[in-house]
Design a protein around this motif. Structure first.
Motif, mmCIF file in Angstrom:
data_model
loop_
_atom_site.group_PDB
_atom_site.id
_atom_site.type_symbol
_atom_site.label_atom_id
_atom_site.label_comp_id
_atom_site.label_asym_id
_atom_site.label_seq_id
_atom_site.Cartn_x
_atom_site.Cartn_y
_atom_site.Cartn_z
ATOM 1 N N MET A 1 14.951 -21.265 9.013
ATOM 2 C CA MET A 1 13.626 -21.196 9.641
ATOM 3 C C MET A 1 12.992 -22.593 9.682
ATOM 4 O O MET A 1 12.933 -23.286 8.678
ATOM 5 C CB MET A 1 12.752 -20.239 8.816
ATOM 6 C CG MET A 1 11.306 -20.154 9.211
ATOM 7 S SD MET A 1 10.919 -19.043 10.582
ATOM 8 C CE MET A 1 11.210 -17.454 9.848
ATOM 9 N N ASP A 110 10.576 -22.185 14.885
ATOM 10 C CA ASP A 110 10.619 -20.721 14.932
ATOM 11 C C ASP A 110 9.244 -20.119 14.629
ATOM 12 O O ASP A 110 8.954 -18.992 14.997
ATOM 13 C CB ASP A 110 11.592 -20.193 13.858
ATOM 14 C CG ASP A 110 12.956 -20.835 13.965
ATOM 15 O OD1 ASP A 110 13.582 -20.698 15.029
ATOM 16 O OD2 ASP A 110 13.392 -21.493 12.986
ATOM 17 N N ASP A 159 4.897 -16.354 15.513
ATOM 18 C CA ASP A 159 6.354 -16.363 15.551
ATOM 19 C C ASP A 159 6.819 -16.480 16.997
ATOM 20 O O ASP A 159 6.176 -15.937 17.913
ATOM 21 C CB ASP A 159 6.914 -15.096 14.904
ATOM 22 C CG ASP A 159 6.808 -15.188 13.391
ATOM 23 O OD1 ASP A 159 7.369 -16.141 12.817
ATOM 24 O OD2 ASP A 159 6.133 -14.334 12.779
ATOM 25 N N LYS A 160 7.925 -17.176 17.165
ATOM 26 C CA LYS A 160 8.444 -17.367 18.525
ATOM 27 C C LYS A 160 9.001 -16.044 19.048
ATOM 28 O O LYS A 160 9.716 -15.346 18.323
ATOM 29 C CB LYS A 160 9.523 -18.445 18.542
ATOM 30 C CG LYS A 160 9.794 -18.985 19.925
ATOM 31 C CD LYS A 160 10.688 -20.212 19.881
ATOM 32 C CE LYS A 160 9.922 -21.485 20.159
ATOM 33 N NZ LYS A 160 10.698 -22.694 19.899
#
Ligand SMILES: NC(=O)c1ccc[n+]([C@@H]2O[C@H](COP(=O)([O-])OP(=O)(O)OC[C@H]3O[C@@H](n4cnc5c(N)ncnc54)[C@H](OP(=O)(O)O)[C@@H]3O)[C@@H](O)[C@H]2O)c1
Length: 163
Positions: A1, A110, A159-160
């Protein structure tokens, strides 16, 4: 991450004359809690603004200068190299600014850990626009200002979106 950590005002402002725009001890603690024990990647200007290596973290500083050395930090010539070194140390890596580095790392991140400060301040450095199609807010915690923290603020996680 790969996580970007940033504190920004209502207009995405993050800094002025190589300084932060506010003094928020609760945000500094949040930053420390998130990043301690993990590698942190930053631009040379942000490193100079902090002035010393952040303790308990591998400090990776990105610079194009080849005549610049600093005790206690790893200096690399590109963001790609910074990420490569950081990932060798840990799965969890943090990108901590500043503006130039954020611009170039939105694509590889991310997650965004944003402190959204309820203030509209004069600045010379900004965080890039957060595209709502790419990023989804997954958590938000509000904090009211108090005698030590001069503005209201929210800790937000984005969050992506994976498509
Ligand atoms: N609010 C927040 O969360 C937050 C967080 C961090 C920083 N800040 C603020 O942001 C401001 C600093 O941001 P900034 O945009 O001026 O500077 P920066 O992003 O911290 O650093 C820019 C420097 O990084 C190096 N660099 C950038 N891209 C590179 C690349 N692709 N390859 C190699 N080196 C690269 C260059 O160093 P050389 O010139 O040495 O080549 C460049 O001058 C300050 O006001 C600081 O307080 C705010």
């Amino acid at each position: 991450m790969t996580t970007i950590v940033v504190a920004m005002g209502e207009k995405n402002e993050i800094g002025f004359e190589n300084q932060l725009l506010w003094h928020l001890p609760k945000d500094l603690k949040h930053f420390k809690d998130l990043t301690s024990g993990h590698p942190v990647i930053m631009g040379r200007k942000t490193y100079e603004s902090i002035g010393k290596p952040l303790p308990n973290r591998t400090n990776i500083v990105v610079s194009r200068k080849n005549d610049w050395f600093e005790e206690g930090v790893l200096i690399v010539g590109s963001i790609k190299e910074a990420v490569k070194f950081a990932k060798k140390i840990d799965e969890e890596i943090f990108i901590i600014g500043g503006g130039k580095i954020y611009e170039q790392t939105m694509d590889i991140a991310d997650r965004l850990e944003i402190t959204r400060v309820k203030a509209d301040l004069h600045a010379d450095t900004y965080f890039p626009k957060i595209d709502e199609k790419t990023w989804k807010k997954t958590n938000e915690v509000f904090h009211e200002k108090d005698e030590k923290n001069q503005y209201d603020f929210c800790f937000q996680t984005y969050d992506k979106v994976i498509d």
